[in-house]
Design a protein around this motif. Sequence first.
Motif, short mmCIF file in Angstrom:
data_model
loop_
_atom_site.label_atom_id
_atom_site.label_comp_id
_atom_site.label_asym_id
_atom_site.label_seq_id
_atom_site.Cartn_x
_atom_site.Cartn_y
_atom_site.Cartn_z
N LYS A 525 0.87 -1.22 -0.02
CA LYS A 525 0.14 -0.01 -0.05
C LYS A 525 0.90 1.20 0.01
O LYS A 525 1.88 1.44 0.56
CB LYS A 525 -0.77 -0.09 1.46
CG LYS A 525 -1.99 -0.93 1.08
CD LYS A 525 -2.99 -0.83 -0.26
CE LYS A 525 -3.92 -1.84 -0.35
NZ LYS A 525 -4.59 -1.65 -1.72
N ARG A 556 -7.28 2.83 -6.08
CA ARG A 556 -7.24 1.84 -4.99
C ARG A 556 -5.86 1.37 -4.53
O ARG A 556 -5.56 0.72 -3.34
CB ARG A 556 -7.99 0.53 -5.56
CG ARG A 556 -7.41 -0.02 -6.86
CD ARG A 556 -7.93 -1.28 -7.16
NE ARG A 556 -7.16 -1.67 -8.28
CZ ARG A 556 -7.95 -2.73 -9.13
NH1 ARG A 556 -8.95 -3.44 -8.86
NH2 ARG A 556 -6.98 -3.25 -9.97
N LEU A 562 -9.02 7.01 0.19
CA LEU A 562 -9.97 6.40 0.74
C LEU A 562 -10.77 7.65 1.62
O LEU A 562 -10.17 8.50 2.07
CB LEU A 562 -9.48 5.34 1.71
CG LEU A 562 -9.03 4.09 1.27
CD1 LEU A 562 -8.50 3.39 2.28
CD2 LEU A 562 -10.02 3.28 0.38
N ALA A 565 -13.84 7.38 7.01
CA ALA A 565 -14.02 6.20 7.70
C ALA A 565 -13.14 4.90 7.17
O ALA A 565 -12.66 4.32 8.11
CB ALA A 565 -15.46 5.70 7.64
N LYS A 566 -13.00 4.73 5.87
CA LYS A 566 -12.50 3.67 5.41
C LYS A 566 -10.84 3.60 5.58
O LYS A 566 -10.07 2.97 5.69
CB LYS A 566 -12.84 3.20 3.94
CG LYS A 566 -13.91 2.79 3.73
CD LYS A 566 -14.04 2.38 2.04
CE LYS A 566 -15.45 1.71 1.92
NZ LYS A 566 -15.81 1.41 0.69
N PHE A 567 -10.28 5.06 5.46
CA PHE A 567 -8.92 5.28 5.65
C PHE A 567 -8.68 5.17 7.04
O PHE A 567 -7.54 4.17 7.17
CB PHE A 567 -8.52 6.95 5.37
CG PHE A 567 -7.31 7.14 5.76
CD1 PHE A 567 -5.96 6.72 5.06
CD2 PHE A 567 -6.90 7.65 6.82
CE1 PHE A 567 -4.80 6.80 5.25
CE2 PHE A 567 -5.53 7.99 6.96
CZ PHE A 567 -4.46 7.51 6.44
N LYS A 568 -9.53 5.34 8.13
CA LYS A 568 -9.12 5.08 9.59
C LYS A 568 -9.13 3.68 9.75
O LYS A 568 -8.03 3.19 10.34
CB LYS A 568 -10.37 5.69 10.46
CG LYS A 568 -10.18 7.12 11.04
CD LYS A 568 -11.17 7.39 11.88
CE LYS A 568 -11.15 8.66 12.58
NZ LYS A 568 -12.37 9.16 13.31
N ALA A 569 -9.80 2.87 9.21
CA ALA A 569 -9.93 1.54 9.11
C ALA A 569 -8.71 0.85 8.79
O ALA A 569 -8.25 -0.37 9.18
CB ALA A 569 -11.25 0.83 8.68
N SER A 570 -7.96 1.43 7.72
CA SER A 570 -6.94 0.87 7.18
C SER A 570 -5.59 1.02 7.83
O SER A 570 -4.52 0.49 7.48
CB SER A 570 -6.70 1.55 5.62
OG SER A 570 -6.35 2.78 5.92
#
Length: 573
Positions: A525, A556, A562, A565-570
Amino acid sequence: MKNTEIIEILDNIAVLLELKGESIFKSRAYQKAARSIEFLSEEVDKLVSEERLKEIPGVGDAIAQKLTELVSTGHLDYYEKLKAEFPPGINILMEVPGIGPRTALLLTKELGIADIDSLEKAIENGQVAELPRMGEKTAQNILRQIKAYRKKKGEQRVPVSTALTAAEILMEEMHAIAGIRHLSPAGSLRRFRDTIGDIDLIGTADNPEEAIEAFIQLPSINELQEKGPTKASVIINNGLQVDLRLLSNDAFGSALQYFTGSKQHNIELRTRAARLGLSLSEYGITDIVTGQLETYISEEAFYKRQGLEYIPPEIREGLHEIELAEQSKLPHLIELSDIKGDLHLHSDWSDGAAPLEEMIAGALEQGYEYVAVTDHSPGLGIAHGLSIDRIQQQLQLISELNRKYSDIHIFSGMEVDIRANGALDVPDEVLAKLDIVIASIHSGMNQGIDQMTKRVISAVSNPHVDILGHPTGRLLGEREAVEIDIEAVFKAALDHQTVLEINATPSRLDLKDTHIYQARQLGIKLVINTDSHHPEQFNFMRYGIGIARRGWCEARDILNTLPLAKFKASLKS
DNA sequence: GCCGTTTTCGGCCCGACTGTTTTCAGTCG
């Protein structure tokens, strides 16, 4: 043996073969193999041991055999023998613009010249002008090129940002010229190579000859190199060479495509077109049977006529983009508008030029959903690195700002220095309190490859480190990248789910394009950060995007595309 | 030296400009 060393040897062989007068196609074959290896995501060493060399495009029996010898013995008989046929240094002559293989060989054979100083003397005493197919004018031209070469040597290429800015200023001036319609950068600038040798501009005009005359009079232009009815080469005020080519209006698409290159991309495109019974040129597409010329105003239509998807300029390097375009399988490259946040900035808490709140305002202006504050760690005294106490204070300020600004989320963070021994500059328990930790090298850049690799891997393996900042430490035109086993770093990043940074600061562009391509293929990533020290510098993002596109990145592949919310989760923690 | 919708040999992108030549070679992109 490292891939970079192998590439250099193949390129040298190509030059020597040209000098020798061998078929240009033989020389080109070595160049093509070198370019393929440049984009390889594996070590040639490994491919040799697994007998997979011929998977490399442009590597056949002969080159595979040579690569095997080279990798297993560290020596290549063919290359050594080839080198011995010429006086050492003769390839230096070919670095002077205007001297190609024929002239270099002539100079060596007839006058025994193999370095630039002797060439200069031979011109001055008239020997060069007397050679066949030479003359006083040619000799004087070479002399002029030698002087320019010496002046520019070492700073021949400039960062893409410098060239882009100069091109934009020049194009602005050109809008005043009557009859110029389309105008665009072309060449390596449009393909967004990280450094640029000269600026190519391509345009269309009602009367190209008149427009060329007006162009060479523009205030930015310092010196005229050559001009004809459709093209001009000039030196602009900052010393860069600009090549302008003007055509009639209906040919813009084909001309832009043609002059954007790359050379290898165009060769492959034309070879393929010929099989379809078409001949490509800057003027359009000619049906070989009927002789009929079709013109194209847009590049999209030009590619479409050949049954190809539009290929973005950044990936026109003759890799396998044409094959994928044929199958409509090209990646959808990342765009500036995909970026949702910037994760690397400095405020006046450390070495930034603006208060933290102004930096936040700057990020808001970019329309970002989130931003990370990453001032320097204590060890970087020169950059006013934050003490543990001040980290606590800044954490408080950040939570206050988060209450104040509802449109943007502010991550707390730090750019922590990786010390010479691989330890981080801030204790783990403090790092644990931060949302985002970038680890970077700022000193001890001259360690050997083993020590440097260990050092960086140790940081990448730390559970609190989210991002490896400007991974190779290069500064374009100033400092080489550190010596590091980048593949080992890639593996560690993958194992520990650490993100690699594409640093968009114009002088860095680090990771570079080929590394980005490799990292992406391995599934690592990435993030694109500006490393801003001032709100204006958030605009550096365009350079990071350009270099990421050269690495074939889609949205992607880049975590900071992202939504919040999705960035935080990553994130790791 | 590579490669194949021209498939194991015969091709290999195409054109502008310069300077030297009387028709083109060399270089560049």
